[in-house]
Design an enzyme around this catalytic site. Structure first.
Site, mmCIF file in Angstrom:
data_model
loop_
_atom_site.group_PDB
_atom_site.id
_atom_site.type_symbol
_atom_site.label_atom_id
_atom_site.label_comp_id
_atom_site.label_asym_id
_atom_site.label_seq_id
_atom_site.Cartn_x
_atom_site.Cartn_y
_atom_site.Cartn_z
ATOM 1 N N TYR A 134 3.704 -68.825 10.306
ATOM 2 C CA TYR A 134 2.235 -68.710 9.918
ATOM 3 C C TYR A 134 2.104 -70.304 8.987
ATOM 4 C CZ TYR A 134 1.747 -63.949 11.472
ATOM 5 O OH TYR A 134 1.971 -62.915 11.969
ATOM 6 N N HIS A 190 7.581 -66.747 8.905
ATOM 7 C CA HIS A 190 7.493 -66.253 10.282
ATOM 8 C C HIS A 190 6.346 -66.962 11.277
ATOM 9 C CE1 HIS A 190 8.138 -62.209 8.035
ATOM 10 N NE2 HIS A 190 9.277 -62.673 8.276
ATOM 11 N N HIS A 194 3.208 -66.161 1.263
ATOM 12 C CA HIS A 194 3.623 -65.911 2.630
ATOM 13 C C HIS A 194 4.150 -67.093 3.007
ATOM 14 C CE1 HIS A 194 4.913 -64.296 6.547
ATOM 15 N NE2 HIS A 194 3.817 -63.344 6.724
#
Ligand SMILES: Cc1cc2nc3c(=O)[nH]c(=O)nc-3n(C[C@H](O)[C@H](O)[C@H](O)COP(=O)(O)O)c2cc1C
Length: 281
Positions: free
Chosen positions: A174, A172, A169
């Site tokens: 993060y 977004h 990931h």
């Protein structure tokens, strides 16, 4: 039997998908204690049974004290959680589906008071202090090494329990994206500076994951221009800058880029209909 390309098989290296329908990673916060239970197994099994070619799991945290940012998010570390994920994998495979975990570290999004240790603040590229209290711990080189090792271990575990690859990931707003983004990365060492320098953390992390899983295990990397902290944020303004950003990530070991746009129908750069995925391809 449809002739629609969506329902045709897809092969990329070791990854063979029965169809091109891919389920986006969606946090469900339904794992008390961080352990996927029988209801979670059934949730993913149903998607595979209904013909989803590749399931990307909800974000699942790597084994670092500050990786988690929300209650009831599944862990991807610890025997109990990995045993739960193994049951998910077996159930999805029994239906002919494929599945990869989305490996997640929320970074500075984490708030004091969050499980598992309420006293651990967010960790991010740069420190944030308010009224004398450390809200975000600015990561040292040792912290960076520790987080990278946690991602590599999670990838190793994913392979060991039969997952079909991993998704990192990097989107977004993060942790990995916080290093990419100039608003959150104020470092003056080799992990900060221009976008190439701000990509160093991701590159080292991808290299460590690749080393952990070997050459044939698929690595998907999710990225986005937008941040949950700012939907209009952008890492790159031109196709050339996009290429310069992605090529080192690809060279580090990414097989598939998962481009998150929020609005797939919107062109990414002026003068072309192509969206972010189109330009990335
Ligand atoms: C309930 C819900 C939970 C989500 N959780 C995650 C998540 O854990 N990881 C992630 O990368 N995206 C998550 N998303 C975002 C979606 O995967 C997806 O990015 C979004 O629906 C927009 O699609 P696009 O990014 O492909 O343009 C979530 C979306 C929803 C609706």
């Amino acid at each position: 039997m449809s002739s629609n390309p969506l329902f045709q098989p897809f092969t990329l290296g070791a990854l063979e998908l029965p169809s091109r329908v891919v389920m986006a990673p969606m946090t469900r916060t339904f794992c008390p204690g961080g352990v996927p239970h029988a209801g979670v197994v059934e949730y993913y099994r149903r998607r595979a049974a209904a013909g989803v070619g590749l399931i990307i799991t909800e974000g699942t945290t790597v084994g670092h004290r500050a990786a988690n940012g929300y209650p009831n998010v599944p862990r991807f570390h610890g025997e109990d959680a990995l045993a739960g994920w193994k049951q998910v994998v077996d159930a999805v495979h029994a239906e002919g589906g494929r599945i990869v975990p989305q490996l997640w570290h929320v970074g500075m999004v984490r708030r004091l008071g969050t499980e598992p240790d309420a006293n651990v603040p967010g960790y991010g590229p740069s420190e944030k202090v308010k009224d004398g209290q450390v809200l975000v711990h600015g990561m040292t080189r040792d912290d960076i090494r520790e987080v990278i090792a946690a991602f590599a271990q999670a990838a190793r575990d994913a392979k060991a329990i039969g997952m079909d690859g991993v998704e990192i990931h990097g989107a977004h707003g993060y942790l990995i994206d916080q290093f990419f983004w100039d608003s959150s990365n104020r470092r003056s060492d080799e992990y900060g500076g221009d976008l190439a320098a701000r990509s160093r953390f991701a590159i080292e992390l991808i290299q460590a994951v690749r080393a952990a899983v070997g050459p044939d295990f698929p690595i998907i990397f999710r990225f986005s221009q937008w941040k949950q902290q700012d939907y209009s944020a952008r890492l790159v303004e031109t196709p050339q800058a996009l290429a310069a950003f992605l090529e080192p990530l690809s060279a580090a070991g990414v097989d598939i880029f998962h481009c998150s746009t929020r609005r797939f129908w919107e062109p990414e750069f002026e003068g072309s209909e192509l969206n972010l995925a189109g330009w990335t391809r």
